[in-house]
Design a protein around this motif. Structure first.
Motif, PDB file in Angstrom:
ATOM      1  N   MET A   1      53.796  50.133  38.266  1.00 44.39           N
ATOM      2  CA  MET A   1      52.841  49.593  37.318  1.00 44.39           C
ATOM      3  C   MET A   1      53.523  48.500  36.497  1.00 44.39           C
ATOM      4  SD  MET A   1      50.048  51.544  37.565  1.00 44.39           S
ATOM      5  CE  MET A   1      49.171  52.126  36.151  1.00 44.39           C
ATOM      6  N   ILE A   2      52.791  47.411  36.273  1.00 48.51           N
ATOM      7  CA  ILE A   2      53.327  46.333  35.463  1.00 48.51           C
ATOM      8  C   ILE A   2      52.926  46.551  34.019  1.00 48.51           C
ATOM      9  CG2 ILE A   2      53.302  44.653  37.339  1.00 48.51           C
ATOM     10  CD1 ILE A   2      50.750  43.502  36.073  1.00 48.51           C
ATOM     11  N   PRO A   3      53.737  46.075  33.078  1.00 54.10           N
ATOM     12  CA  PRO A   3      53.334  46.223  31.680  1.00 54.10           C
ATOM     13  C   PRO A   3      52.099  45.381  31.399  1.00 54.10           C
ATOM     14  CG  PRO A   3      55.375  44.955  31.866  1.00 54.10           C
ATOM     15  CD  PRO A   3      55.007  45.423  33.240  1.00 54.10           C
ATOM     16  N   MET A   4      51.194  45.943  30.640  1.00 53.62           N
ATOM     17  CA  MET A   4      49.953  45.247  30.321  1.00 53.62           C
ATOM     18  C   MET A   4      50.053  44.676  28.909  1.00 53.62           C
ATOM     19  SD  MET A   4      48.128  45.296  32.849  1.00 53.62           S
ATOM     20  CE  MET A   4      46.822  45.976  33.785  1.00 53.62           C
ATOM     21  N   ASP A   5      50.097  43.363  28.818  1.00 54.26           N
ATOM     22  CA  ASP A   5      50.134  42.713  27.512  1.00 54.26           C
ATOM     23  C   ASP A   5      49.065  41.639  27.442  1.00 54.26           C
ATOM     24  OD1 ASP A   5      51.274  41.006  29.311  1.00 54.26           O
ATOM     25  OD2 ASP A   5      53.035  40.557  28.118  1.00 54.26           O
ATOM     26  N   HIS A   6      47.943  41.926  28.083  1.00 52.69           N
ATOM     27  CA  HIS A   6      46.845  40.977  28.129  1.00 52.69           C
ATOM     28  C   HIS A   6      45.862  41.243  27.004  1.00 52.69           C
ATOM     29  CE1 HIS A   6      48.132  39.606  32.063  1.00 52.69           C
ATOM     30  NE2 HIS A   6      48.294  40.871  32.389  1.00 52.69           N
ATOM     31  N   GLU A   7      45.170  40.192  26.623  1.00 59.14           N
ATOM     32  CA  GLU A   7      44.115  40.323  25.641  1.00 59.14           C
ATOM     33  C   GLU A   7      42.806  40.580  26.373  1.00 59.14           C
ATOM     34  OE1 GLU A   7      42.694  37.467  22.275  1.00 59.14           O
ATOM     35  OE2 GLU A   7      44.896  37.456  22.370  1.00 59.14           O
ATOM     36  N   PHE A   8      42.107  41.610  25.996  1.00 62.31           N
ATOM     37  CA  PHE A   8      40.848  41.971  26.637  1.00 62.31           C
ATOM     38  C   PHE A   8      39.683  41.513  25.774  1.00 62.31           C
ATOM     39  CE2 PHE A   8      44.024  44.942  28.214  1.00 62.31           C
ATOM     40  CZ  PHE A   8      43.829  44.832  29.575  1.00 62.31           C
ATOM     41  N   PRO A   9      38.547  41.213  26.341  1.00 58.29           N
ATOM     42  CA  PRO A   9      38.172  41.369  27.742  1.00 58.29           C
ATOM     43  C   PRO A   9      38.701  40.220  28.608  1.00 58.29           C
ATOM     44  CG  PRO A   9      36.298  40.504  26.545  1.00 58.29           C
ATOM     45  CD  PRO A   9      37.399  40.746  25.531  1.00 58.29           C
ATOM     46  N   ILE A  10      38.793  40.511  29.911  1.00 55.52           N
ATOM     47  CA  ILE A  10      39.185  39.540  30.928  1.00 55.52           C
ATOM     48  C   ILE A  10      38.058  39.503  31.957  1.00 55.52           C
ATOM     49  CG2 ILE A  10      40.840  39.014  32.760  1.00 55.52           C
ATOM     50  CD1 ILE A  10      42.934  40.559  31.091  1.00 55.52           C
ATOM     51  N   PHE A  11      37.671  38.318  32.369  1.00 56.02           N
ATOM     52  CA  PHE A  11      36.587  38.154  33.335  1.00 56.02           C
ATOM     53  C   PHE A  11      37.147  37.640  34.654  1.00 56.02           C
ATOM     54  CE2 PHE A  11      34.826  37.744  29.125  1.00 56.02           C
ATOM     55  CZ  PHE A  11      33.672  38.503  29.179  1.00 56.02           C
ATOM     56  N   ARG A  12      36.721  38.260  35.759  1.00 53.71           N
ATOM     57  CA  ARG A  12      37.183  37.860  37.086  1.00 53.71           C
ATOM     58  C   ARG A  12      36.010  37.908  38.059  1.00 53.71           C
ATOM     59  NH1 ARG A  12      41.009  36.268  34.657  1.00 53.71           N
ATOM     60  NH2 ARG A  12      43.173  36.910  34.868  1.00 53.71           N
ATOM     61  N   ARG A  13      36.195  37.246  39.199  1.00 54.73           N
ATOM     62  CA  ARG A  13      35.243  37.323  40.301  1.00 54.73           C
ATOM     63  C   ARG A  13      36.037  37.317  41.590  1.00 54.73           C
ATOM     64  NH1 ARG A  13      34.256  32.540  43.110  1.00 54.73           N
ATOM     65  NH2 ARG A  13      35.194  30.694  42.171  1.00 54.73           N
ATOM     66  N   THR A  14      35.453  37.839  42.648  1.00 55.61           N
ATOM     67  CA  THR A  14      36.130  37.768  43.938  1.00 55.61           C
ATOM     68  C   THR A  14      35.936  36.373  44.505  1.00 55.61           C
ATOM     69  OG1 THR A  14      34.164  38.651  45.043  1.00 55.61           O
ATOM     70  CG2 THR A  14      35.935  40.226  44.510  1.00 55.61           C
ATOM     71  N   ALA A  15      36.834  35.989  45.392  1.00 51.22           N
ATOM     72  CA  ALA A  15      36.788  34.660  45.997  1.00 51.22           C
ATOM     73  C   ALA A  15      35.500  34.450  46.788  1.00 51.22           C
ATOM     74  CB  ALA A  15      38.015  34.444  46.879  1.00 51.22           C
ATOM     75  N   ASN A  16      34.937  35.537  47.333  1.00 48.02           N
ATOM     76  CA  ASN A  16      33.703  35.395  48.119  1.00 48.02           C
ATOM     77  C   ASN A  16      32.445  35.356  47.248  1.00 48.02           C
ATOM     78  OD1 ASN A  16      33.113  38.054  47.404  1.00 48.02           O
ATOM     79  ND2 ASN A  16      33.443  38.886  49.438  1.00 48.02           N
ATOM     80  N   GLY A  17      32.584  35.520  45.943  1.00 47.84           N
ATOM     81  CA  GLY A  17      31.452  35.397  45.030  1.00 47.84           C
ATOM     82  C   GLY A  17      30.449  36.531  45.075  1.00 47.84           C
ATOM     83  N   GLN A  18      30.842  37.700  45.554  1.00 46.52           N
ATOM     84  CA  GLN A  18      29.930  38.839  45.646  1.00 46.52           C
ATOM     85  C   GLN A  18      30.167  39.900  44.570  1.00 46.52           C
ATOM     86  OE1 GLN A  18      27.280  38.960  48.002  1.00 46.52           O
ATOM     87  NE2 GLN A  18      27.962  36.842  48.002  1.00 46.52           N
ATOM     88  N   HIS A  19      31.315  39.834  43.902  1.00 50.26           N
ATOM     89  CA  HIS A  19      31.678  40.822  42.888  1.00 50.26           C
ATOM     90  C   HIS A  19      32.192  40.096  41.649  1.00 50.26           C
ATOM     91  CE1 HIS A  19      31.571  44.097  45.906  1.00 50.26           C
ATOM     92  NE2 HIS A  19      31.944  43.110  46.716  1.00 50.26           N
ATOM     93  N   PHE A  20      31.726  40.546  40.493  1.00 48.83           N
ATOM     94  CA  PHE A  20      32.094  39.948  39.218  1.00 48.83           C
ATOM     95  C   PHE A  20      32.546  41.068  38.296  1.00 48.83           C
ATOM     96  CE2 PHE A  20      28.999  37.481  41.418  1.00 48.83           C
ATOM     97  CZ  PHE A  20      29.451  36.180  41.309  1.00 48.83           C
ATOM     98  N   TYR A  21      33.609  40.828  37.523  1.00 48.23           N
ATOM     99  CA  TYR A  21      34.223  41.898  36.746  1.00 48.23           C
ATOM    100  C   TYR A  21      34.397  41.517  35.288  1.00 48.23           C
ATOM    101  CZ  TYR A  21      35.488  43.359  41.451  1.00 48.23           C
ATOM    102  OH  TYR A  21      35.442  43.716  42.778  1.00 48.23           O
ATOM    103  N   LEU A  22      34.132  42.481  34.440  1.00 53.53           N
ATOM    104  CA  LEU A  22      34.481  42.431  33.031  1.00 53.53           C
ATOM    105  C   LEU A  22      35.515  43.527  32.844  1.00 53.53           C
ATOM    106  CD1 LEU A  22      34.254  41.935  29.978  1.00 53.53           C
ATOM    107  CD2 LEU A  22      32.202  43.345  29.988  1.00 53.53           C
TER     108      LEU A  22
END
Length: 98
Positions: A1-22
């Motif tokens: 596991m990598i240390p998590m030092d990110h500020e949330f929320p983080i938004f992502r999507r898959t390269a194929n454009g079918q899944h979007f994440y918060l």
């Protein structure tokens, strides 16, 4: 596991454009999954190691598999498909009544 030092929320999507994440926390994310002309909302509270690694992969981008998404794009998807999010915890099942 990598240390998590990110500020949330983080938004992502898959390269194929079918899944979007918060990504709301190190162990919580909401997903909009496009299925044909519909969208399904999933809320996941990760507890198992593979789920936690998946969230880390989403944050890191996993070699181009997950791309950045603007918060405005997330909001537009919720509006377009008449979804309410983030959803309440439902263990990855579609939101009832959708």
């Amino acid at each position: 596991m990598i240390p998590m030092d990110h500020e949330f929320p983080i938004f992502r999507r898959t390269a194929n454009g079918q899944h979007f994440y918060l990504i709301e926390a190190e162990d919580v994310f909401t997903e909009i999954q496009l299925v044909g002309r519909r969208a399904v909302l999933h809320h996941v509270k990760a507890s198992m190691y593979p789920e936690l690694v998946r969230i880390q992969d989403m944050i890191r981008g996993d070699g181009g598999r997950y791309l950045e998404l603007r918060s405005a794009d997330w909001s537009e998807l919720l509006h377009r498909y008449q979804l309410e999010g983030p959803a309440r915890p439902i263990g990855g099942d579609p939101v009832p009544g959708f």
